[in-house]
Design a protein around this motif. Structure first.
Motif, PDB file in Angstrom:
ATOM      1  N   PHE A   1      10.869  71.312 -37.739  1.00 39.50           N
ATOM      2  CA  PHE A   1      11.214  72.657 -38.199  1.00 39.50           C
ATOM      3  C   PHE A   1      10.725  73.707 -37.205  1.00 39.50           C
ATOM      4  O   PHE A   1      11.438  74.667 -36.908  1.00 39.50           O
ATOM      5  CB  PHE A   1      10.626  72.937 -39.582  1.00 39.50           C
ATOM      6  CG  PHE A   1      11.029  74.278 -40.114  1.00 39.50           C
ATOM      7  CD1 PHE A   1      12.262  74.467 -40.696  1.00 39.50           C
ATOM      8  CD2 PHE A   1      10.187  75.374 -39.989  1.00 39.50           C
ATOM      9  CE1 PHE A   1      12.660  75.712 -41.164  1.00 39.50           C
ATOM     10  CE2 PHE A   1      10.566  76.619 -40.449  1.00 39.50           C
ATOM     11  CZ  PHE A   1      11.807  76.788 -41.040  1.00 39.50           C
TER      12      PHE A   1
ATOM     13  N   TRP B   1      11.653  77.087 -44.448  1.00 36.71           N
ATOM     14  CA  TRP B   1      10.641  76.022 -44.383  1.00 36.71           C
ATOM     15  C   TRP B   1      10.275  75.542 -45.785  1.00 36.71           C
ATOM     16  O   TRP B   1      10.156  74.340 -46.022  1.00 36.71           O
ATOM     17  CB  TRP B   1       9.397  76.518 -43.652  1.00 36.71           C
ATOM     18  CG  TRP B   1       8.298  75.503 -43.687  1.00 36.71           C
ATOM     19  CD1 TRP B   1       8.205  74.360 -42.949  1.00 36.71           C
ATOM     20  CD2 TRP B   1       7.157  75.525 -44.534  1.00 36.71           C
ATOM     21  NE1 TRP B   1       7.066  73.685 -43.279  1.00 36.71           N
ATOM     22  CE2 TRP B   1       6.399  74.373 -44.253  1.00 36.71           C
ATOM     23  CE3 TRP B   1       6.692  76.414 -45.493  1.00 36.71           C
ATOM     24  CZ2 TRP B   1       5.209  74.089 -44.906  1.00 36.71           C
ATOM     25  CZ3 TRP B   1       5.508  76.137 -46.136  1.00 36.71           C
ATOM     26  CH2 TRP B   1       4.782  74.976 -45.848  1.00 36.71           C
TER      27      TRP B   1
ATOM     28  N   ARG C   1      10.760  71.636 -46.516  1.00 37.16           N
ATOM     29  CA  ARG C   1       9.516  70.987 -46.096  1.00 37.16           C
ATOM     30  C   ARG C   1       9.392  69.549 -46.565  1.00 37.16           C
ATOM     31  O   ARG C   1       8.687  68.760 -45.955  1.00 37.16           O
ATOM     32  CB  ARG C   1       8.309  71.802 -46.511  1.00 37.16           C
ATOM     33  CG  ARG C   1       8.067  71.865 -47.984  1.00 37.16           C
ATOM     34  CD  ARG C   1       6.840  72.690 -48.270  1.00 37.16           C
ATOM     35  NE  ARG C   1       6.761  72.939 -49.697  1.00 37.16           N
ATOM     36  CZ  ARG C   1       6.008  73.860 -50.222  1.00 37.16           C
ATOM     37  NH1 ARG C   1       5.276  74.625 -49.450  1.00 37.16           N
ATOM     38  NH2 ARG C   1       5.985  74.033 -51.510  1.00 37.16           N
TER      39      ARG C   1
END
Length: 67
Positions: A52, A40, A44
């Motif tokens: 995600f 992540w 991101r």
């Protein structure tokens, strides 16, 4: 005078350390969580959190089933 000592019958059973899980099970869950967090953190800025999460839930569930 000696007193008899009670020895449990399940001495070969692995110790439960957290939430009735063995150390190996906790390690699997912790490593899965770390890998998902690092994935992540790396994506991101490219992938929305909801997308995600949709991809990460099956991985986390798979680790939970494995444990």
């Amino acid at each position: 005078m000696t007193h008899p000592v009670h020895i449990p019958a399940d001495v070969d059973r692995e110790d439960r350390i957290v939430a009735n899980l063995t150390a190996r099970q906790v390690l699997i869950l912790a490593l899965t969580a770390i890998v998902l967090y690092l994935a992540w953190a790396a994506t991101r800025s490219l992938v929305p959190l909801l997308v995600f999460a949709v991809l990460a839930v099956p991985v986390a569930a798979g680790a939970g089933v494995l444990v």
